[in-house]
Design an enzyme around this catalytic site. Structure first.
Site, PDB file in Angstrom:
ATOM      1  N   ASP A   1      -2.371   7.317 -13.083  1.00  0.00           N
ATOM      2  CA  ASP A   1      -2.122   6.743 -11.757  1.00  0.00           C
ATOM      3  C   ASP A   1      -2.520   7.756 -10.684  1.00  0.00           C
ATOM      4  OD1 ASP A   1      -1.415   4.849  -9.909  1.00  0.00           O
ATOM      5  OD2 ASP A   1       0.752   5.231 -10.036  1.00  0.00           O
TER       6      ASP A   1
ATOM      7  N   HIS B   1      -0.537   6.070   2.501  1.00  0.00           N
ATOM      8  CA  HIS B   1       0.620   6.167   1.602  1.00  0.00           C
ATOM      9  C   HIS B   1       1.038   7.629   1.430  1.00  0.00           C
ATOM     10  CE1 HIS B   1       3.386   5.460  -1.679  1.00  0.00           C
ATOM     11  NE2 HIS B   1       2.686   6.258  -2.474  1.00  0.00           N
TER      12      HIS B   1
ATOM     13  N   GLU C   1       5.153  -0.891  -6.188  1.00  0.00           N
ATOM     14  CA  GLU C   1       4.004  -0.243  -5.573  1.00  0.00           C
ATOM     15  C   GLU C   1       2.802  -1.163  -5.757  1.00  0.00           C
ATOM     16  OE1 GLU C   1       3.645   3.786  -7.168  1.00  0.00           O
ATOM     17  OE2 GLU C   1       4.914   4.528  -5.538  1.00  0.00           O
TER      18      GLU C   1
ATOM     19  N   GLU D   1      -0.778  -1.887  -6.179  1.00  0.00           N
ATOM     20  CA  GLU D   1      -1.915  -1.084  -6.621  1.00  0.00           C
ATOM     21  C   GLU D   1      -2.975  -1.974  -7.264  1.00  0.00           C
ATOM     22  OE1 GLU D   1      -1.098   2.494  -8.772  1.00  0.00           O
ATOM     23  OE2 GLU D   1       0.900   2.757  -7.888  1.00  0.00           O
TER      24      GLU D   1
ATOM     25  N   ASP E   1       3.298  -0.875  -9.877  1.00  0.00           N
ATOM     26  CA  ASP E   1       3.878   0.329 -10.482  1.00  0.00           C
ATOM     27  C   ASP E   1       5.357   0.406 -10.057  1.00  0.00           C
ATOM     28  OD1 ASP E   1       4.363   2.830 -11.550  1.00  0.00           O
ATOM     29  OD2 ASP E   1       3.348   3.913  -9.937  1.00  0.00           O
TER      30      ASP E   1
ATOM     31  N   ARG F   1      13.226   5.068  -6.929  1.00  0.00           N
ATOM     32  CA  ARG F   1      13.054   6.186  -5.991  1.00  0.00           C
ATOM     33  C   ARG F   1      14.142   7.243  -6.101  1.00  0.00           C
ATOM     34  NH1 ARG F   1       7.803   5.627  -5.175  1.00  0.00           N
ATOM     35  NH2 ARG F   1       7.277   3.691  -4.108  1.00  0.00           N
TER      36      ARG F   1
ATOM     37  N   GLN G   1      13.378   9.257  -9.109  1.00  0.00           N
ATOM     38  CA  GLN G   1      12.168  10.037  -8.794  1.00  0.00           C
ATOM     39  C   GLN G   1      12.496  11.264  -7.942  1.00  0.00           C
ATOM     40  OE1 GLN G   1       9.197   7.643  -6.793  1.00  0.00           O
ATOM     41  NE2 GLN G   1       7.659   9.276  -6.771  1.00  0.00           N
TER      42      GLN G   1
ATOM     43  N   TYR H   1      11.353  14.726  -9.884  1.00  0.00           N
ATOM     44  CA  TYR H   1       9.884  14.858  -9.826  1.00  0.00           C
ATOM     45  C   TYR H   1       9.359  16.278  -9.665  1.00  0.00           C
ATOM     46  CZ  TYR H   1       9.070  15.542  -4.792  1.00  0.00           C
ATOM     47  OH  TYR H   1       8.991  16.050  -3.535  1.00  0.00           O
TER      48      TYR H   1
ATOM     49  N   LYS I   1       9.129   6.122 -13.351  1.00  0.00           N
ATOM     50  CA  LYS I   1       7.932   5.292 -13.357  1.00  0.00           C
ATOM     51  C   LYS I   1       7.650   4.656 -14.711  1.00  0.00           C
ATOM     52  CE  LYS I   1       6.096   6.577  -9.272  1.00  0.00           C
ATOM     53  NZ  LYS I   1       5.552   5.669  -8.272  1.00  0.00           N
TER      54      LYS I   1
ATOM     55  N   THR J   1       5.424  -1.068 -15.978  1.00  0.00           N
ATOM     56  CA  THR J   1       4.304  -1.196 -15.054  1.00  0.00           C
ATOM     57  C   THR J   1       3.665  -2.541 -15.379  1.00  0.00           C
ATOM     58  OG1 THR J   1       3.928   1.196 -15.225  1.00  0.00           O
ATOM     59  CG2 THR J   1       2.171  -0.105 -14.232  1.00  0.00           C
TER      60      THR J   1
ATOM     61  N   THR K   1      -0.475   3.520  -4.679  1.00  0.00           N
ATOM     62  CA  THR K   1      -0.065   2.537  -3.670  1.00  0.00           C
ATOM     63  C   THR K   1      -1.104   2.439  -2.560  1.00  0.00           C
ATOM     64  OG1 THR K   1       2.188   3.214  -4.125  1.00  0.00           O
ATOM     65  CG2 THR K   1       1.835   1.894  -2.154  1.00  0.00           C
TER      66      THR K   1
ATOM     67  N   GLU L   1       8.056   2.880   2.055  1.00  0.00           N
ATOM     68  CA  GLU L   1       7.388   2.998   3.357  1.00  0.00           C
ATOM     69  C   GLU L   1       7.813   1.888   4.320  1.00  0.00           C
ATOM     70  OE1 GLU L   1       2.951   4.069   3.041  1.00  0.00           O
ATOM     71  OE2 GLU L   1       3.525   3.425   1.042  1.00  0.00           O
TER      72      GLU L   1
HETATM   73 MN    MN Z   1       1.996   4.507  -8.363  1.00  0.00          MN
END
Ligand code: MN
Length: 413
Positions: free
Chosen positions: A123, A130, A196, A198, A230, A234, A237, A241, A250, A254, A347, A361
């Protein structure tokens, strides 16, 4: 001018004769999937055409991998043969009632499967807006972009085993989260479930280990595109992360759309890639690098709101890095890509507020909740919500579309 088939294709259909996207389908009484293309409301059964000797290729298969390994000349030959066979003035199939019975299935009567066995999934993070929005939330506008972002297409290796086909329900994950002011993490269902928007492309023949793909040849290695969601947690994450990137936030699910739209079908919708500043290093430079004019939308439907409400309107052209650059960068160290590998865009957000491709966002991390037409509001996605993504190219009298990728959120187990 639109091409004409003896099969009636509505004007706003995503699947006219110009498109012919490839997928793997199953009829109700059969245990094995096989390969077809979409035409209007039908699936054209390529295995049945093969059995009759009208088409050559590995179509009696439950994945596109073998076909993908053959490369563009073979893909093109099949596409050209099909466009001729399905054209309004070709009698071979049109006038053979028995054969038509075997070759055409209504899409509503079949089940679509994942189109490929995906060996590896990557990804990217290729939308400037973004990356800039997310960076601004995390580090402030001055340090929004990391120093590497405009020099290389940033990406992480994702997990292929949890990629599911459109229509599969998605369960809210449990995991570790930690509020900024808490001294220790807690365990439980994610409280900030996100999507997300994508797109992703599928690799054709691929390259041997140790042999990079030059950017000028990159498009020869790309079969086509699907839509992708995706799904992201959050809060998980944010805690996990650093320093190695996304992991459990993640890899729980998906979703991808079932129909793969070929680069050949997208040819009329090529656009030149916007100017890049700074000019990238040589191995990332192609004199006539391209992007595509693909309109993209995300809609949200809640348990108590029957109509879908559009929450994102964006375009594939909002990506800073091209697919050729992504592929050249991915292989520049000798990394080998294989038929069926999936490379996703990241994204796809644009400059305007309504073009933001995720809740993070759109609501600015929950600070500005979305208000829906029925009065409900959303900081994040809730159980029972259905998130769908669609995309299409607008031609002269026809559309080349991707169908949709959709998924409903189930409560944590
Ligand atoms: Mn993604």
């Amino acid at each position: 001018m639109a091409l004409k088939s003896f099969i009636d294709v509505p004007r706003d259909s995503h699947f006219p004769l110009e498109n012919l996207p490839f997928g793997v389908f199953k009829t109700p009484n059969e245990s094995n999937g096989r390969i077809g293309v979409a035409l209007g409301e039908y699936v054209v059964d390529l295995a049945a055409l093969g059995a009759k000797g009208l088409l050559e290729g590995p179509f009696d298969r439950d994945s596109l991998n073998e076909f993908l390994s053959l490369g563009r000349p073979a893909w093109r030959k099949v596409r050209t043969t099909l466009q001729k066979l399905l054209a309004v003035d070709t009698a071979t199939l049109r006038d053979d009632v028995d054969l038509r019975e075997r070759v055409f299935h209504r899409q509503r009567d079949v089940t679509m499967q994942l189109p490929v066995r995906i060996g590896d999934y990557t990804d990217f993070y290729s939308s400037y807006h973004h990356a800039h929005n997310v960076g601004t939330m995390l580090r402030g506008p001055e340090n929004a972009l990391m120093p590497n972002w405009k020099w290389l297409p940033v990406a992480y290796h994702g997990r292929a085993s949890s990629i599911v086909v459109s229509g599969t329900d998605v369960r809210r994950p449990r995991g570790q989260t930690k509020a900024p002011d808490a001294t220790a993490p807690t365990f439980g269902p994610s409280k900030s479930f996100d999507y997300e928007l994508e797109m992703a492309f599928l690799i054709g023949p691929g390259n041997p280990l140790g042999q990079p793909v030059k950017i000028d040849n990159a498009l020869d290695h790309i079969f086509g595109f699907v839509l992708m969601n995706d799904w992201s947690a959050r809060d998980i994450q944010a805690w996990e992360y650093q320093p190695l990137g996304p992991f459990l936030a993640k890899n729980f699910a998906t979703s991808i759309s079932p129909w793969v739209v070929t680069l050949d079908a997208l040819e009329p919708f090529r656009k030149s890639l916007p100017k890049q500043d700074p000019v990238p290093l040589d191995y990332l430079r192609a004199p006539n690098d391209v992007t595509f004019d693909i309109k993209l939308e995300a809609t949200l439907q809640t348990a108590s709101m029957k109509d879908r409400h559009v929450i994102t309107r964006t375009n594939f052209q909002n990506l800073y890095w091209s697919i050729a650059q992504q592929l050249a960068h991915h292989t520049v160290n000798g990394c080998n890509l294989q038929p069926g590998d999936l490379l996703a865009s990241g994204t796809i957000s644009g400059a305007t507020e309504d073009s933001r491709g995720c809740m993070l966002e759109l609501t600015w991390r929950g600070a500005n909740p979305l208000t829906l037409p029925n009065g409900e509001s959303r900081k994040w996605l809730e159980d029972g919500d259905t998130l769908s993504i669609t995309g299409w190219c607008e031609g002269d009298g026809y559309r080349v579309g991707f169908g949709e990728v959709t998924g409903k959120i189930l409560p944590a187990a």
